[in-house]
Scaffold this active site. Structure first.
Site, PDB file in Angstrom:
ATOM      1  N   GLN A  72      52.917  33.250  38.574  1.00 42.75           N
ATOM      2  CA  GLN A  72      51.713  34.029  38.027  1.00 42.75           C
ATOM      3  C   GLN A  72      52.188  34.968  37.043  1.00 42.75           C
ATOM      4  O   GLN A  72      53.011  35.913  37.362  1.00 42.75           O
ATOM      5  CB  GLN A  72      50.818  34.487  39.023  1.00 42.75           C
ATOM      6  CG  GLN A  72      49.417  35.111  38.469  1.00 42.75           C
ATOM      7  CD  GLN A  72      48.375  35.690  39.487  1.00 42.75           C
ATOM      8  OE1 GLN A  72      48.988  37.102  39.490  1.00 42.75           O
ATOM      9  NE2 GLN A  72      47.547  35.209  39.716  1.00 42.75           N
ATOM     10  N   CYS A 102      43.263  40.793  38.685  1.00 40.28           N
ATOM     11  CA  CYS A 102      43.977  42.136  39.290  1.00 40.28           C
ATOM     12  C   CYS A 102      43.083  43.179  39.029  1.00 40.28           C
ATOM     13  O   CYS A 102      43.035  43.529  37.714  1.00 40.28           O
ATOM     14  CB  CYS A 102      45.468  42.583  38.692  1.00 40.28           C
ATOM     15  SG  CYS A 102      45.933  43.631  39.761  1.00 40.28           S
ATOM     16  N   GLY A 228      44.830  35.603  51.092  1.00 40.90           N
ATOM     17  CA  GLY A 228      45.661  36.865  50.641  1.00 40.90           C
ATOM     18  C   GLY A 228      46.031  37.688  51.977  1.00 40.90           C
ATOM     19  O   GLY A 228      46.844  37.626  52.844  1.00 40.90           O
TER      20      GLY A 228
END
Length: 331
Positions: A72, A102, A228
């Site tokens: 990524q 993000c 996550g």
């Protein structure tokens, strides 16, 4: 069953999310062993890559046992992103993922990550250019929108698909929310239910139990879950979700011996990959979850998270096994 480009995935795959200083090769290896279907690297700065910054370049390390694996990258400058694609290709990943989600200020302030949610046209044009610049499948990870007044994720996802994006992972929060409140999966389901959508739509955010993963699959109809925080210090999460899907019951939690062995392997692999100092430091965040639920554990946890030398941490593992070896964890 979903596919990312030519990569065939199982029904409702579980993906390890890209997490800074977490989803490194040692941790990805543990998660892969425990059932993760696709793993992603930590997010990597395109500017760091083209400047040959050591930390960014190091994150390109991937291993055969991880496949399928995605690298990524994030950035907002077209030339830098395209140059970084060429650098990433040399590492031989299966997927290149673009971070449009993000929420961290230092990333957003440069117009990258979730910062690009303020400029959807740029988001789409960057994706299009990257798709045209590589033969590898390009995927995107993003959020619902910048804030609650700018959620246009159905339109955004369709536009990204139309320029060649092969899959999209959507975190059920806006950038303004950061990680506060509850993730809202309803807009993600709207993306999936858009009749024009034909690429996989993966959900992310608050999948912290097998029941929540099943809810994402059965109630919201998504193609898979990106995991996550629930996996940090607990790589068994993937295996436990799959067990629940198959049997409707919870798997027995890992024993103390399994936890100590995993923590040992994790630390040793981290040291082998990034050296003693960083290996010790960056593995600390996992120990709370490795040993969660043990009473009167503070003394040992403090030793693990404050020691600067691996010999002391390994010694703490030995002490834990000796003192708590018979402790039975409750699922």
């Amino acid at each position: 069953m979903p596919k990312i480009g030519d990569i065939q995935l199982p029904d409702f795959p579980l993906l390890l999310a890209p997490m800074e200083d977490v989803s490194d090769p040692p941790f990805r290896a543990l998660c892969k062993e425990q059932g993760a279907d696709v793993v992603y690297t930590e997010f990597i700065s395109s500017e760091g890559l083209i400047r040959d910054a050591a930390k960014s370049v190091m994150k390109l390390d991937i291993y055969e046992k991880e496949r399928p694996v995605g690298i990524q990258i994030f950035g907002a400058n077209l030339d830098s992103m395209l140059q970084s694609v060429e650098i990433v290709e040399k590492s031989g990943p299966d997927i290149i993922d673009i971070n449009f989600g993000c929420p961290v200020k230092k990333v957003v302030s440069k117009g990258a990550g979730a910062g690009i949610l303020k400029d959807i046209d740029l988001m789409v044009s960057l994706t299009k250019a990257m798709v045209e610049h590589t033969k590898l499948p390009i995927t995107v990870k993003t959020r619902l929108g910048w804030d609650s007044d700018s959620i246009k994720i159905v339109e955004v996802a369709e536009r990204l698909q139309d320029v060649g994006c092969k899959a999209i992972s959507i975190h059920g929060r806006t950038r303004v929310q950061m990680y506060k409140g509850e993730a809202d999966w309803r807009p993600i389901a709207e993306v999936k239910n858009n009749q024009r959508m034909h690429i996989p739509v993966f959900g992310n955010g608050d999948v912290d139990s097998p029941e929540m993963a099943m809810k994402m699959r059965d109630e919201y109809g998504l193609d898979g879950a990106m995991i996550g925080r629930a996996s940090i210090g607990y790589p068994w999460f993937f295996k436990e979700v799959k067990h629940f899907f198959k049997t409707g019951t919870h798997a027995a939690p890992p024993t103390m011996e399994e936890r100590v062995n995993a923590a040992r392997r994790h630390l040793q692999m981290a040291i082998d990959w990034k050296g003693e100092q960083l290996g010790v430091f960056e593995t600390r965040r996992h120990y709370t979850n490795y040993f969660k639920g043990i009473p009167n554990f503070k003394e040992y946890r403090m030793k693990m998270v404050t020691s600067d030398h691996s010999v002391d941490v390994f010694e703490a593992f030995d002490e834990v096994m000796e003192k708590f070896g018979d402790f039975e964890f409750v699922g």
